[in-house]
Design a protein around this motif. Sequence first.
Motif, mmCIF file in Angstrom:
data_model
loop_
_atom_site.group_PDB
_atom_site.id
_atom_site.type_symbol
_atom_site.label_atom_id
_atom_site.label_comp_id
_atom_site.label_asym_id
_atom_site.label_seq_id
_atom_site.Cartn_x
_atom_site.Cartn_y
_atom_site.Cartn_z
ATOM 1 N N LEU A 155 23.442 51.036 56.889
ATOM 2 C CA LEU A 155 22.633 50.692 55.727
ATOM 3 C C LEU A 155 23.446 49.819 54.775
ATOM 4 N N LEU A 156 22.948 48.617 54.518
ATOM 5 C CA LEU A 156 23.614 47.695 53.600
ATOM 6 C C LEU A 156 23.036 47.808 52.194
ATOM 7 N N GLY A 157 21.767 48.193 52.116
ATOM 8 C CA GLY A 157 21.129 48.330 50.816
ATOM 9 C C GLY A 157 19.716 48.847 50.970
ATOM 10 N N ALA A 158 19.221 49.431 49.893
ATOM 11 C CA ALA A 158 17.851 49.957 49.898
ATOM 12 C C ALA A 158 17.377 50.037 48.457
ATOM 13 N N THR A 159 16.080 50.056 48.286
ATOM 14 C CA THR A 159 15.552 50.246 46.947
ATOM 15 C C THR A 159 15.809 51.676 46.516
#
Length: 188
Positions: A155-159
Amino acid sequence: MRVLGIESSCDETSAAVVDGNGRTATLRSLAILSQDVHAIFGGVVPEIASRAHLTAISPVVSHALREARLTLGDIDAVAVTNAPGLVGALLVGVSYAKSLAATLGVPLVGVHHMEGHLFATSLDDADAEPPFTALLVSGGHTLLLDVAAWGEYRLLGATRDDAAGEAFDKVAKLLGLPYPGGRHIERL
């Protein structure tokens, strides 16, 4: 192998039949029933969505099978979205799929909603093979992933709060545009 896929994570009841041999897959049919009732609320009402799935799921599955020119006896496995999503909506799909798989004596495969979006790419393009970076934008979830191999993600990013789809709907509501808002904002 012929797989019947069932999706009920939010406000659409969907079923599809996919033929695959482990390396390639062909979409034989796809049936989607959208729940227009949520438009008057400006967003999805979870309890209404769950109840609508109860009445829609059997006809949607039957439609997908008819479109594929198959019967339940031709199905080798049942796949179903089991997370993430609205709990009640998921419960309808999972319960139906479990019953169907048990009745047919075929395997049941739980599918992560966002991983399903990721794998759908390979239906459109058989050469879509990791490694790659994926941006998954759904109504309720938005993720940026490093995909080293199928099933191996970082996972690099998420809301942290609203997903992109939710944000579009809320902005549309503020602007007095119809639900769902994404297509209306895009048009403007």
